[in-house]
Design an enzyme around this catalytic site. Structure first.
Site, PDB file in Angstrom:
ATOM      1  CG  PHE A 162      -5.972   6.720  10.515  1.00  0.00           C
ATOM      2  CD1 PHE A 162      -5.366   7.950  10.316  1.00  0.00           C
ATOM      3  CD2 PHE A 162      -7.282   6.690  10.970  1.00  0.00           C
ATOM      4  CE1 PHE A 162      -6.053   9.133  10.578  1.00  0.00           C
ATOM      5  CE2 PHE A 162      -7.974   7.855  11.235  1.00  0.00           C
ATOM      6  CZ  PHE A 162      -7.360   9.081  11.037  1.00  0.00           C
ATOM      7  N   GLY A 163      -3.146   3.966   8.328  1.00  0.00           N
ATOM      8  CA  GLY A 163      -2.203   2.863   8.297  1.00  0.00           C
ATOM      9  C   GLY A 163      -1.690   2.550   9.693  1.00  0.00           C
ATOM     10  CG  ASP A 211      -5.035   2.289   1.015  1.00  0.00           C
ATOM     11  OD1 ASP A 211      -5.984   1.507   0.835  1.00  0.00           O
ATOM     12  OD2 ASP A 211      -3.957   1.935   1.512  1.00  0.00           O
ATOM     13  CG  MET A 218     -11.622  -2.941   4.925  1.00  0.00           C
ATOM     14  SD  MET A 218     -10.039  -2.520   4.136  1.00  0.00           S
ATOM     15  CE  MET A 218      -9.213  -1.603   5.464  1.00  0.00           C
ATOM     16  CG  MET A 239      -8.349   6.992   2.672  1.00  0.00           C
ATOM     17  SD  MET A 239      -7.457   6.955   4.242  1.00  0.00           S
ATOM     18  CE  MET A 239      -6.610   5.384   4.107  1.00  0.00           C
ATOM     19  CG  HIS A 255      -9.379   0.138  -0.587  1.00  0.00           C
ATOM     20  ND1 HIS A 255      -8.811  -0.088   0.654  1.00  0.00           N
ATOM     21  CD2 HIS A 255     -10.724   0.070  -0.397  1.00  0.00           C
ATOM     22  CE1 HIS A 255      -9.772  -0.270   1.545  1.00  0.00           C
ATOM     23  NE2 HIS A 255     -10.937  -0.170   0.923  1.00  0.00           N
ATOM     24  N   GLY A 271       1.211  -2.192   4.184  1.00  0.00           N
ATOM     25  CA  GLY A 271       1.690  -0.827   3.992  1.00  0.00           C
ATOM     26  C   GLY A 271       2.827  -0.482   4.914  1.00  0.00           C
ATOM     27  CG  HIS A 281      -3.979  -1.684  -1.720  1.00  0.00           C
ATOM     28  ND1 HIS A 281      -5.002  -2.492  -2.153  1.00  0.00           N
ATOM     29  CD2 HIS A 281      -4.492  -0.935  -0.722  1.00  0.00           C
ATOM     30  CE1 HIS A 281      -6.083  -2.243  -1.445  1.00  0.00           C
ATOM     31  NE2 HIS A 281      -5.801  -1.289  -0.577  1.00  0.00           N
ATOM     32  CG  MET A 340     -11.236   3.047   2.030  1.00  0.00           C
ATOM     33  SD  MET A 340      -9.798   2.954   3.129  1.00  0.00           S
ATOM     34  CE  MET A 340      -8.483   3.142   1.928  1.00  0.00           C
ATOM     35  CG  ASP A 390      -5.975  -2.975   3.319  1.00  0.00           C
ATOM     36  OD1 ASP A 390      -5.004  -2.758   4.067  1.00  0.00           O
ATOM     37  OD2 ASP A 390      -6.475  -2.104   2.581  1.00  0.00           O
ATOM     38  N   GLY A 391      -4.838  -4.705   6.312  1.00  0.00           N
ATOM     39  CA  GLY A 391      -4.768  -4.117   7.645  1.00  0.00           C
ATOM     40  C   GLY A 391      -4.035  -5.002   8.632  1.00  0.00           C
ATOM     41  CB  SER A 411      -0.911   0.022   1.229  1.00  0.00           C
ATOM     42  OG  SER A 411      -1.501   1.300   1.374  1.00  0.00           O
TER      43      SER A 411
END
Length: 217
Positions: free
Chosen positions: A141-142, A33, A135, A35, A64, A195, A31, A66, A173-174, A6
């Site tokens: 947030f990472g 992200d 998720m 947001m 992705h 990430g 990936h 969001m 992811d996460g 990520s």
């Protein structure tokens, strides 16, 4: 098994460099992200950045979204060069339409669920999905801790895929590190987003090698 770093955790002043480093290390997807500060409490990047990084890598860009009402932006991300567009079922009342829009652009369609959302919320569109993103942290947030309860959803999606002959990849992811990657792989995951584990390390290549080793077991 596929690794998708990520770029949320990359150096935004040197995105091309950080993308090319992980590509050379043998990852499978990039990936991205996205947001909006509404659906999640953070603001990151938009289609212009996707268009800017598209020429610097041959890897698929896994975008992705969001963001609220993602169908308003699907065409922009498709034109920017996204290979996969993931939309959250929680972010639109028109998830079927959103996935249809993605597929109409000859882009792979992903549907995403948050930790508090059950698999049944997307069961009626699984036949349309090329990828289902589970998720394993709350988005926004990472660097968050892995939510172990999400593993049961991976197992459920794997069972549905086998029962009905669906073709989607299962992505997590996460909080993905070698230990949690092994757990998710055993449950049926195919794609692993990492990430901060990769980009916040002094030796990016060593971290990618550690993930590969864990997923090869």
């Amino acid at each position: 098994m596929k690794i998708a770093p990520s770029i949320l955790s990359a150096d935004f002043a040197n995105l091309a460099r950080d993308i090319q480093r992980v590509e050379k290390a043998g990852v499978d997807y990039i990936h991205v992200d996205v947001m909006d500060g509404h659906f999640v409490p953070n603001i990151t990047i938009g289609p212009a950045v996707v268009a800017a990084i598209r020429p610097v890598t041959k890897l698929p860009l896994d975008c992705h979204l969001m963001i609220e009402n993602p169908e308003n932006y699907i065409l922009d991300f498709a034109k920017a060069g996204a290979d996969i567009i993931n939309v959250h079922v929680e972010a639109t009342p028109h998830i079927h339409r959103a996935l249809q829009m993605i597929k109409n652009e000859n882009v792979k369609a992903g549907v995403t669920i948050n930790p508090g959302t059950p698999v049944v919320a997307i069961q009626h569109v699984l036949q349309m999905a090329d990828l289902v993103l589970v998720m394993t942290v709350n988005p926004g947030f990472g660097g968050q801790a892995f939510i172990s309860e999400a593993v049961e959803k991976v197992k459920e999606l794997k069972a549905l895929k086998e029962k009905f002959g669906y073709h989607y990849e299962i992505e997590v992811d996460g909080g993905i590190v070698p230990e949690t990657a092994e757990i998710c792989k055993a449950a049926g995951a195919d794609v692993f987003v990492a990430g901060s584990y990769i980009y916040n390390a002094p030796d990016i290549e060593k971290r990618i090698a550690a993930l590969k080793e864990a997923l090869a077991k």
